[in-house]
Design an enzyme around this catalytic site. Sequence first.
Site, PDB file in Angstrom:
ATOM      1  N   SER A   1      42.798  47.359  35.102  1.00 28.68           N
ATOM      2  CA  SER A   1      43.565  46.242  35.669  1.00 28.68           C
ATOM      3  C   SER A   1      44.834  46.001  34.865  1.00 28.68           C
ATOM      4  CB  SER A   1      42.710  44.975  35.698  1.00 28.68           C
ATOM      5  OG  SER A   1      43.450  43.870  36.172  1.00 28.68           O
TER       6      SER A   1
ATOM      7  N   TRP B   1      47.242  48.814  35.545  1.00 25.96           N
ATOM      8  CA  TRP B   1      47.812  48.679  36.889  1.00 25.96           C
ATOM      9  C   TRP B   1      49.076  47.820  36.849  1.00 25.96           C
ATOM     10  CZ3 TRP B   1      48.888  44.411  39.942  1.00 25.96           C
ATOM     11  CH2 TRP B   1      49.165  44.653  41.283  1.00 25.96           C
ATOM     12  N   HIS B   2      49.085  46.832  35.957  1.00 18.10           N
ATOM     13  CA  HIS B   2      50.224  45.918  35.910  1.00 18.10           C
ATOM     14  C   HIS B   2      51.485  46.551  35.334  1.00 18.10           C
ATOM     15  CE1 HIS B   2      47.233  42.756  36.706  1.00 18.10           C
ATOM     16  NE2 HIS B   2      48.257  42.025  37.082  1.00 18.10           N
ATOM     17  N   GLY B   3      51.344  47.563  34.523  1.00 19.84           N
ATOM     18  CA  GLY B   3      52.555  48.159  33.989  1.00 19.84           C
ATOM     19  C   GLY B   3      52.278  49.222  32.948  1.00 19.84           C
TER      20      GLY B   3
ATOM     21  N   PHE C   1      55.714  45.147  39.146  1.00 20.87           N
ATOM     22  CA  PHE C   1      54.397  45.756  38.973  1.00 20.87           C
ATOM     23  C   PHE C   1      54.012  46.593  40.175  1.00 20.87           C
ATOM     24  CE2 PHE C   1      53.793  41.578  36.588  1.00 20.87           C
ATOM     25  CZ  PHE C   1      54.284  42.116  35.412  1.00 20.87           C
TER      26      PHE C   1
END
Length: 478
Positions: free
Chosen positions: A322, A325-327, A478
């Site tokens: 997770s 996934w954001h960056g 993102f």
Amino acid sequence: MLFNSLDFAVFLPVVFILYWFVFKQSLRAQNILLLVASYVFYGWWDWRFLGLILFSTLVDFGIGNSLRYAKEARNRKLLLYTSVFVNLGLLGVFKYYNFFVDNFVAAFSFFGSSIQPNSLDVILPVGISFYTFQTLSYTIDVYRRKLEPTTNFIAFAAFVSFFPQLVAGPIERASNLLPQFKKATRFDAKKGISGLQQILWGLFKKVVIADNCAQLSNDIFNNYSDYSSSTLILGAVYFAFQIYGDFSGYSDIAIGTSKLFGFDLKQNFATPYFSRDIAEFWRRWHISLSTWFRDYLYIPLGGSRGNKWNQVRNVFIIFLVSGFWHGANWTFIVWGALNACYFLPIMLGSRNRIHINTVAENTNLPSVKEFLQIFITFILTLIAWVFFRAENVASAFSYLNQVSAFTVNFMEKLHIERYAFEILPLIAFLLIVEWFTRKKVFPLEKVKSPITSSLVIILFIFVFGSFSNLQEFIYFQF
């Protein structure tokens, strides 16, 4: 195209009028209109990346229909892996390639070697993390035989690119949204009014809360070494409400806009800052992503079943993925790991499902215990947000180290540095409104005086909104 821009203020009414008054006799024509409008909406930012959406759409539409005829398990898995490879491959190239290259170089440099690999000089396509997950979930559900593959390409393409939620979610499941493109509907005035009210509330959170907080938090985080611990604490608080107002505001505008066209999207936020523990927080924050990882990663890994080691492994995997996934930055990975550490004691103690109901469900005020639970959860969240916001991990630790150097004259420094009063009353207003409407999907839903309530929010937007420097939505990156 930004929701808070003049361009969108013109774009939305034009599409609305065409949809309900020009093409109302043909569902196919309406879907074509939404598809074209969605591509215009996305192409307004950079038309060159429209090919990526079309490519992803064609791949998963084709794989979905191939799964219809594939009977052997081996062939079905091959088709599924193709979808996974293509969708995650797109993310890998555009979002993570340079991250891996840079860390590969750093690893060799650590051992005294020097290499000069090629980096990609590309910008991250807006929304790629959202629409690739949306198409991927369609293929997975078809593979699992939980969803019948569609033969209607126009409906499927419109589902993938639906402009209200295209670039920052909610991440919709095909089982919920795709059938809505196949069913003709009539304009529902009540739903339309509700949509406008939700758009209004989303704009309030964006331009009044998020954009004002952004100006302060950006300055504090970018120059944190110049400020006292008290101001740094405020900087973390401002960022917490910047990201909440910005992202949940986008979701409200997306859901409200969808209602104008007769579509129902899933709720994406449910007053997360009133959570009593981290488990509850993650059930209320970015719900569409949390449930996506739960259904397509956590449960297939075994979830909370199995021995304690497997449970710990699964929790760390889900939070690390997770975060990633954001960056493409170690700050997001540390942020994910930190949330995993918060979550583990709750999960191992079998207390992750004890706060399912709304806080203070039958009273106007929380109990002392509930208040302390909310306060502690918010503090833990603030610490994690510092890593999320910081430029790098070292800066995050330095920021927190300066926060820990709390001085006795903090009020005096806070007053001198002038970061105490500008936005706090507006944040307090937001919290009060959300507290007393915490059982609703959004505060203006089914209010007794809709006109008066809407006018009050409009007044707040025009008086306190930040319009001088138009801010993009934070999750666009993102």
